[in-house]
Write a protein that holds these residues in place. Structure first.
Motif, PDB file in Angstrom:
ATOM      1  N   THR A   1     -44.241 -43.020 -16.493  1.00 50.50           N
ATOM      2  CA  THR A   1     -43.429 -42.322 -15.486  1.00 50.50           C
ATOM      3  C   THR A   1     -43.687 -40.823 -15.401  1.00 50.50           C
ATOM      4  OG1 THR A   1     -41.591 -41.976 -17.045  1.00 50.50           O
ATOM      5  CG2 THR A   1     -41.557 -44.003 -15.732  1.00 50.50           C
ATOM      6  N   LYS A   2     -44.318 -40.238 -16.408  1.00 47.63           N
ATOM      7  CA  LYS A   2     -44.512 -38.793 -16.409  1.00 47.63           C
ATOM      8  C   LYS A   2     -45.981 -38.434 -16.207  1.00 47.63           C
ATOM      9  CE  LYS A   2     -40.576 -37.681 -19.420  1.00 47.63           C
ATOM     10  NZ  LYS A   2     -40.170 -37.040 -20.690  1.00 47.63           N
ATOM     11  N   TYR A   3     -46.209 -37.404 -15.409  1.00 49.15           N
ATOM     12  CA  TYR A   3     -47.562 -36.877 -15.238  1.00 49.15           C
ATOM     13  C   TYR A   3     -47.804 -35.787 -16.279  1.00 49.15           C
ATOM     14  CZ  TYR A   3     -48.047 -39.139 -10.663  1.00 49.15           C
ATOM     15  OH  TYR A   3     -48.147 -40.050  -9.642  1.00 49.15           O
ATOM     16  N   THR A   4     -49.022 -35.701 -16.749  1.00 48.51           N
ATOM     17  CA  THR A   4     -49.346 -34.661 -17.709  1.00 48.51           C
ATOM     18  C   THR A   4     -49.987 -33.458 -17.026  1.00 48.51           C
ATOM     19  OG1 THR A   4     -50.683 -34.091 -19.646  1.00 48.51           O
ATOM     20  CG2 THR A   4     -51.549 -35.825 -18.214  1.00 48.51           C
ATOM     21  N   TYR A   5     -49.630 -32.277 -17.495  1.00 42.95           N
ATOM     22  CA  TYR A   5     -50.217 -31.047 -16.951  1.00 42.95           C
ATOM     23  C   TYR A   5     -51.694 -30.921 -17.346  1.00 42.95           C
ATOM     24  CZ  TYR A   5     -49.706 -29.282 -21.713  1.00 42.95           C
ATOM     25  OH  TYR A   5     -49.796 -29.129 -23.081  1.00 42.95           O
ATOM     26  N   LEU A   6     -52.135 -31.748 -18.309  1.00 43.22           N
ATOM     27  CA  LEU A   6     -53.525 -31.671 -18.756  1.00 43.22           C
ATOM     28  C   LEU A   6     -54.491 -32.297 -17.747  1.00 43.22           C
ATOM     29  CD1 LEU A   6     -53.009 -32.572 -22.540  1.00 43.22           C
ATOM     30  CD2 LEU A   6     -53.404 -30.308 -21.535  1.00 43.22           C
ATOM     31  N   ILE A   7     -53.946 -33.053 -16.773  1.00 42.51           N
ATOM     32  CA  ILE A   7     -54.780 -33.615 -15.705  1.00 42.51           C
ATOM     33  C   ILE A   7     -54.405 -32.879 -14.425  1.00 42.51           C
ATOM     34  CG2 ILE A   7     -55.477 -35.706 -14.479  1.00 42.51           C
ATOM     35  CD1 ILE A   7     -54.336 -37.350 -16.769  1.00 42.51           C
ATOM     36  N   THR A   8     -55.361 -32.211 -13.819  1.00 45.88           N
ATOM     37  CA  THR A   8     -55.058 -31.391 -12.642  1.00 45.88           C
ATOM     38  C   THR A   8     -55.191 -32.148 -11.327  1.00 45.88           C
ATOM     39  OG1 THR A   8     -57.348 -30.588 -12.643  1.00 45.88           O
ATOM     40  CG2 THR A   8     -55.710 -29.249 -13.804  1.00 45.88           C
ATOM     41  N   ASP A   9     -56.045 -33.176 -11.298  1.00 40.78           N
ATOM     42  CA  ASP A   9     -56.271 -33.912 -10.055  1.00 40.78           C
ATOM     43  C   ASP A   9     -55.180 -34.966  -9.856  1.00 40.78           C
ATOM     44  OD1 ASP A   9     -58.144 -34.655  -7.779  1.00 40.78           O
ATOM     45  OD2 ASP A   9     -57.956 -36.569  -8.817  1.00 40.78           O
ATOM     46  N   LEU A  10     -54.455 -34.882  -8.727  1.00 37.50           N
ATOM     47  CA  LEU A  10     -53.328 -35.777  -8.483  1.00 37.50           C
ATOM     48  C   LEU A  10     -53.773 -37.233  -8.370  1.00 37.50           C
ATOM     49  CD1 LEU A  10     -50.315 -36.099  -8.017  1.00 37.50           C
ATOM     50  CD2 LEU A  10     -50.693 -35.631  -5.579  1.00 37.50           C
ATOM     51  N   ASP A  11     -54.898 -37.488  -7.704  1.00 33.43           N
ATOM     52  CA  ASP A  11     -55.387 -38.865  -7.572  1.00 33.43           C
ATOM     53  C   ASP A  11     -55.694 -39.477  -8.931  1.00 33.43           C
ATOM     54  OD1 ASP A  11     -55.159 -38.852  -4.833  1.00 33.43           O
ATOM     55  OD2 ASP A  11     -57.234 -38.224  -4.481  1.00 33.43           O
TER      56      ASP A  11
ATOM     57  N   GLN B   1     -42.498 -35.845 -27.790  1.00 34.58           N
ATOM     58  CA  GLN B   1     -42.395 -35.526 -26.364  1.00 34.58           C
ATOM     59  C   GLN B   1     -43.727 -35.099 -25.741  1.00 34.58           C
ATOM     60  OE1 GLN B   1     -39.256 -32.616 -26.609  1.00 34.58           O
ATOM     61  NE2 GLN B   1     -37.626 -34.133 -26.378  1.00 34.58           N
ATOM     62  N   GLY B   2     -44.699 -34.767 -26.576  1.00 30.96           N
ATOM     63  CA  GLY B   2     -45.994 -34.362 -26.049  1.00 30.96           C
ATOM     64  C   GLY B   2     -47.079 -35.418 -26.196  1.00 30.96           C
ATOM     65  N   CYS B   3     -46.754 -36.549 -26.806  1.00 33.82           N
ATOM     66  CA  CYS B   3     -47.766 -37.578 -27.064  1.00 33.82           C
ATOM     67  C   CYS B   3     -48.376 -38.130 -25.780  1.00 33.82           C
ATOM     68  CB  CYS B   3     -47.168 -38.722 -27.881  1.00 33.82           C
ATOM     69  SG  CYS B   3     -46.942 -38.319 -29.627  1.00 33.82           S
ATOM     70  N   HIS B   4     -47.560 -38.284 -24.736  1.00 30.60           N
ATOM     71  CA  HIS B   4     -48.095 -38.863 -23.499  1.00 30.60           C
ATOM     72  C   HIS B   4     -49.135 -37.947 -22.860  1.00 30.60           C
ATOM     73  CE1 HIS B   4     -45.087 -36.194 -21.680  1.00 30.60           C
ATOM     74  NE2 HIS B   4     -45.714 -36.346 -20.528  1.00 30.60           N
ATOM     75  N   HIS B   5     -49.011 -36.642 -23.086  1.00 30.85           N
ATOM     76  CA  HIS B   5     -50.009 -35.715 -22.554  1.00 30.85           C
ATOM     77  C   HIS B   5     -51.380 -36.009 -23.164  1.00 30.85           C
ATOM     78  CE1 HIS B   5     -47.133 -33.214 -20.453  1.00 30.85           C
ATOM     79  NE2 HIS B   5     -46.425 -33.045 -21.548  1.00 30.85           N
ATOM     80  N   SER B   6     -51.409 -36.156 -24.488  1.00 29.76           N
ATOM     81  CA  SER B   6     -52.671 -36.380 -25.193  1.00 29.76           C
ATOM     82  C   SER B   6     -53.310 -37.700 -24.788  1.00 29.76           C
ATOM     83  CB  SER B   6     -52.437 -36.361 -26.712  1.00 29.76           C
ATOM     84  OG  SER B   6     -51.890 -35.135 -27.121  1.00 29.76           O
ATOM     85  N   ILE B   7     -52.503 -38.762 -24.751  1.00 26.44           N
ATOM     86  CA  ILE B   7     -53.032 -40.096 -24.440  1.00 26.44           C
ATOM     87  C   ILE B   7     -53.541 -40.160 -23.004  1.00 26.44           C
ATOM     88  CG2 ILE B   7     -52.421 -42.537 -24.178  1.00 26.44           C
ATOM     89  CD1 ILE B   7     -50.464 -42.179 -26.513  1.00 26.44           C
TER      90      ILE B   7
END
Length: 268
Positions: free
Chosen positions: A164-174, A111-117
């Motif tokens: 489909t999911k945004y990661t919290y590790l990226i702060t800039d929305l653009d 469930q956390g793999c998409h954050h890292s990638i």
């Protein structure tokens, strides 16, 4: 200084922990170190990472460490101004390895793999050439490995999360939106490129004078790959809104027609 020597530790979990610490320290280091020394440090971290992902799948499996390794690389590469071709290749390896071992990971880690990638992709997006190259390598090599699995649907959740999911590790929305759009484009394009290269002809059986016997005809590997990829892509893109797929509809339809014609000619 005291952390860097630990990167050569024979204990892989210790190496992973040190990589994470150095990742957290990357931004402060970028203030204190010039680019040349920062790149040297990053290359040491990359080399250490190999000891983790190269060992994945061995008797002592370290697959569960891969997400943290990829996140540490993201933290560090975001501080590098120019990403050289050799660094690109070294970044691609753990990304593709993470895709490959995804079904073997515990659900919580999956469930956390998409954050890292996503974070590693975002870390390279200011260098457009490196960003696009890494995207294409991730999707092309990733799809080949998914398609080679007996159950490609085991990877569906990963690709759906990435798209489909945004990661919290990226702060800039653009940046988040940019990564999402580019990922979908790269994924579909890689699928079309792979399918276009497939040879769907069945090998002709040699004639024999002996009495015919019922035998199991082996399935063409390209045919099996096509089936697996089609099944995977159907599951992945079915969760997307129509407007995200609009630009790809014609290409996907044309590809389906071309594949159908190839199969029909092979059977004639």
């Amino acid at each position: 200084g005291t952390l860097v020597p630990l990167l050569t530790s024979p204990h892989r979990r210790q190496v992973s922990a040190v990589m994470q610490c150095l990742g957290y320290l990357a931004k402060p280091c970028s203030v204190l170190l010039d680019q040349e020394r920062l790149v040297q440090l990053f290359k040491k971290i990359l080399l250490a990472g190999e000891s983790v992902y190269v060992e994945s799948g061995s008797e002592a499996d370290y697959s569960s460490l891969l997400p943290s390794v990829v996140s540490a690389l993201a933290d560090t590469v975001s501080c590098i101004q120019i990403i050289s071709p050799d660094i690109r290749h070294q970044l691609a390896a753990p990304l593709v390895s993470l895709v490959q071992v995804y079904p073997e990971l515990h659900l919580k880690i999956q469930q956390g793999c998409h954050h890292s990638i996503q974070s590693l992709l975002a870390a390279t997006h200011t260098d457009n050439d490196s960003f696009l190259w890494l995207l294409n390598e991730l999707t092309y090599q990733g799809l080949l490995r998914c398609g080679g699995n007996s159950d490609p649907t085991e990877y569906s959740a990963l690709w759906r999360d990435l798209l489909t999911k945004y990661t919290y590790l990226i702060t800039d929305l653009d940046t988040k939106r940019h990564v999402h759009v580019a990922l979908l484009d790269a994924l579909i394009n890689s699928y079309l490129v792979i399918v276009d290269k497939l040879d769907l002809k069945q090998e002709e059986e040699e004639e024999s004078g002996e009495e015919e016997m019922e035998v199991d005809v082996p399935i063409n590997k390209d045919v099996e790959l096509l089936r697996n990829l089609a099944l995977l892509m159907t599951e992945v893109i079915s969760c997307l809104e129509d407007d995200r797929l609009e630009k790809w509809v014609v290409s996907l339809v044309n590809s389906t027609i071309a594949v159908s014609e190839q199969v029909i000619h092979a059977e004639c």
